[in-house]
Structure formats: C-alpha cells, structure tokens
Design a protein around this motif. Structure first.
Motif, PDB file in Angstrom:
ATOM      1  N   VAL A  76       0.827  -1.213   0.000  1.00 57.84           N
ATOM      2  CA  VAL A  76       0.000   0.000   0.000  1.00 57.84           C
ATOM      3  C   VAL A  76       0.857   1.257   0.000  1.00 57.84           C
ATOM      4  N   SER A  77       1.883   1.289   0.865  1.00 55.08           N
ATOM      5  CA  SER A  77       2.648   2.513   1.079  1.00 55.08           C
ATOM      6  C   SER A  77       3.792   2.707   0.093  1.00 55.08           C
ATOM      7  N   GLY A  78       4.374   1.596  -0.389  1.00 50.74           N
ATOM      8  CA  GLY A  78       5.553   1.704  -1.234  1.00 50.74           C
ATOM      9  C   GLY A  78       6.808   2.015  -0.462  1.00 50.74           C
ATOM     10  N   LEU A  79       6.753   1.942   0.869  1.00 54.79           N
ATOM     11  CA  LEU A  79       7.904   2.256   1.725  1.00 54.79           C
ATOM     12  C   LEU A  79       8.154   1.121   2.709  1.00 54.79           C
ATOM     13  N   TRP A  80       9.427   0.986   3.109  1.00 54.75           N
ATOM     14  CA  TRP A  80       9.747   0.063   4.203  1.00 54.75           C
ATOM     15  C   TRP A  80      10.872   0.649   5.049  1.00 54.75           C
ATOM     16  N   PRO A  81      10.661   0.791   6.358  1.00 57.54           N
ATOM     17  CA  PRO A  81       9.400   0.516   7.038  1.00 57.54           C
ATOM     18  C   PRO A  81       8.373   1.618   6.773  1.00 57.54           C
ATOM     19  N   PRO A  82       7.082   1.309   6.844  1.00 57.08           N
ATOM     20  CA  PRO A  82       6.052   2.309   6.544  1.00 57.08           C
ATOM     21  C   PRO A  82       5.629   3.133   7.749  1.00 57.08           C
ATOM     22  N   PHE A  83       6.305   2.955   8.894  1.00 55.56           N
ATOM     23  CA  PHE A  83       5.932   3.665  10.108  1.00 55.56           C
ATOM     24  C   PHE A  83       7.108   4.471  10.667  1.00 55.56           C
ATOM     25  N   VAL A  84       6.795   5.589  11.299  1.00 55.19           N
ATOM     26  CA  VAL A  84       7.774   6.320  12.095  1.00 55.19           C
ATOM     27  C   VAL A  84       7.116   6.678  13.433  1.00 55.19           C
ATOM     28  N   ALA A  85       7.937   6.861  14.447  1.00 55.55           N
ATOM     29  CA  ALA A  85       7.441   7.269  15.764  1.00 55.55           C
ATOM     30  C   ALA A  85       7.783   8.739  15.988  1.00 55.55           C
ATOM     31  N   VAL A  86       6.821   9.501  16.462  1.00 53.05           N
ATOM     32  CA  VAL A  86       7.024  10.930  16.718  1.00 53.05           C
ATOM     33  C   VAL A  86       7.833  11.099  17.994  1.00 53.05           C
ATOM     34  N   GLU A  87       8.922  11.879  17.911  1.00 47.66           N
ATOM     35  CA  GLU A  87       9.823  12.024  19.054  1.00 47.66           C
ATOM     36  C   GLU A  87       9.693  13.368  19.767  1.00 47.66           C
ATOM     37  N   SER A  88       8.925  14.304  19.216  1.00 46.18           N
ATOM     38  CA  SER A  88       8.812  15.610  19.881  1.00 46.18           C
ATOM     39  C   SER A  88       7.400  16.144  19.729  1.00 46.18           C
ATOM     40  N   GLY A  89       7.159  17.305  20.317  1.00 38.27           N
ATOM     41  CA  GLY A  89       5.828  17.911  20.263  1.00 38.27           C
ATOM     42  C   GLY A  89       5.696  18.992  19.217  1.00 38.27           C
ATOM     43  N   SER A  90       6.547  18.998  18.194  1.00 38.98           N
ATOM     44  CA  SER A  90       6.528  20.081  17.213  1.00 38.98           C
ATOM     45  C   SER A  90       5.295  20.078  16.320  1.00 38.98           C
ATOM     46  N   MET A  91       4.539  18.964  16.323  1.00 38.40           N
ATOM     47  CA  MET A  91       3.318  18.909  15.527  1.00 38.40           C
ATOM     48  C   MET A  91       2.058  18.837  16.393  1.00 38.40           C
ATOM     49  N   ASN A  92       2.181  19.146  17.679  1.00 38.26           N
ATOM     50  CA  ASN A  92       1.011  19.169  18.555  1.00 38.26           C
ATOM     51  C   ASN A  92      -0.008  20.195  18.050  1.00 38.26           C
ATOM     52  N   PRO A  93      -1.298  19.949  18.259  1.00 38.00           N
ATOM     53  CA  PRO A  93      -1.894  18.755  18.869  1.00 38.00           C
ATOM     54  C   PRO A  93      -2.235  17.667  17.850  1.00 38.00           C
ATOM     55  N   GLN A  94      -1.951  17.924  16.576  1.00 41.74           N
ATOM     56  CA  GLN A  94      -2.309  16.942  15.549  1.00 41.74           C
ATOM     57  C   GLN A  94      -1.532  15.635  15.707  1.00 41.74           C
ATOM     58  N   LEU A  95      -0.249  15.742  15.972  1.00 42.91           N
ATOM     59  CA  LEU A  95       0.595  14.574  16.219  1.00 42.91           C
ATOM     60  C   LEU A  95       1.366  14.828  17.501  1.00 42.91           C
TER      61      LEU A  95
END
Length: 222
Positions: free
Chosen positions: A49-68
């Motif tokens: 589906v994604s065309g990427l591996w790995p297709p996931f990342v973990a957010v390490e900071s609050g720079s995209m709060n509150p959306q992420l």
C-alpha cells in the motif's frame, strides 16, 4: 493423540501431529510461527500500500502538537503514490497554500505533512513537519512568507536561507513558532529529501519503538 510422532508414519503424519498436538513446547513454537507469519503478511500488505519500508515512524517531539503528539505511530506513504492533483509539479506533495485553495487537508490543516531528511542528511533524525510553500533557487522568499514565522528578520538579508540556496519546500511544525528554514533545522527541502507523506497515526503506539530504539528519553525533532 500420542505425545510424540511415530517416525514410521512418515513426514505427512508428523506434520499432522505438529498441527494437532497439545504438547506444550510444540504449542509454543506453533503459536510463535503463526504470529510471525501474521506479522509478515501485515508487513507485506503495508509495503504494497505505502511503497515504503518501514512504513511507520514514531514521533519524538511535540513540534506537531496537537495533531501529532510525542509517542504517536505515523503511517507513511511514498509521496508519488496516489498523488492528488493539487501536488506541486511532479513532487507528489501538496503545500499548505495549494491545499487551502484545493480544499485538501491532512491532520486538520491544509497541505501535506512530510517526513524528510534535514539538509539531505540520511544519518540525521528525520523531521515530520507540514509543507508550507515552494521556493525556486535564488528566490527572495521573504515577501511571500508569513512574517510572524521569520524570527524577526526585517528583509531577505536577515533571513536564513534567503535567497533560497536551491529549489525546495519551506516547512514548519504546526506547534513551532518559525519556519524550519528560518532556523537551523534545514535548508529548503528538496523533493528527494522527502521520505514520504504522513497519512494517519495511532496515538501512543510509537512509544514501543522509542523504547526499543532507546529514543524514549530524547528530545528529537521528529
């Protein structure tokens, strides 16, 4: 059923015994193998589906709060996959400005959120921020920028990365006060620095990855 297979019955009967036995050790191995197969199949599906591996990342900071938020697990897609008409050129990425006009939004705001390598460095912590607009090489982008995100610069001469050293995207974390390119985070993001676009997130599940990788206590950019 016997606790052990009879070698005289042949490999087919031995396989049937493995599938049906209640032997504790065999049950453990059987469940382990079946779980691994499920994970592998899910991984293959996500890659397809994604065309990427790995297709996931973990957010390490609050720079995209509150959306992420920190600890969220974000699913990525290769940016050219199913690229919308509003994408800039052949980049596959929709900017905030184009998204506003096309009524295209991700994570409750216009435009795409991308994961990119700051300054094109593959060894640096990736950044997950929203794409604001595009600049051409040598462009004076001071006047087209939102003045409140320029760190108090009064003109292009006082603004980092202005004129633009090369063509690329101007980016910013939704919770940050300034453009990435007005700070030391990155020069304008070239399309080939982009790893993918963020599509959806699973709150909190990224903490597993952060703990395993040892990043749980770090204040990373991503």
């Amino acid at each position: 059923m016997r606790d052990t297979p009879d070698p005289r019955d042949g490999p087919r009967e031995a396989l049937r015994w493995v599938r049906q036995t209640n032997n504790g050790a065999v049950l453990f191995v059987r469940e382990l193998v079946s779980s691994a197969l499920v994970v592998a199949l899910v991984g293959l599906l996500l890659f397809a589906v994604s065309g990427l591996w790995p297709p996931f990342v973990a957010v390490e900071s609050g720079s995209m709060n509150p959306q992420l938020e920190r600890g969220d697990l974000v699913f990525l897609m290769e940016e050219h996959r199913f690229a919308p008409p509003a994408a800039h050129g052949d980049t596959g990425v929709v900017t905030y400005r184009a998204g506003t006009q096309a009524d295209y939004a991700k994570f409750d705001s216009p435009g795409d959120v991308v994961v990119y390598e700051p300054d094109g460095d593959p060894d640096a912590t990736p950044v997950i921020h929203r794409v604001r607009f595009w600049v051409n090489g040598s462009e004076n982008w001071y006047d087209e920028a939102n003045q409140q995100y320029l760190m108090g610069a009064d003109d292009c001469a006082e603004l980092r990365n202005c004129p633009a050293p090369h063509a690329g995207f101007i980016t910013k974390g939704d919770a940050n006060d300034y453009y990435d390119q007005a700070t030391t985070i990155s020069a304008p993001v070239k399309p080939d620095w982009v790893r993918g676009t963020a599509e959806f997130h699973v709150p909190g599940l990224g903490w597993v990855r952060l703990v395993v990788t040892g990043d749980a206590s770090l204040d990373g950019v991503l």
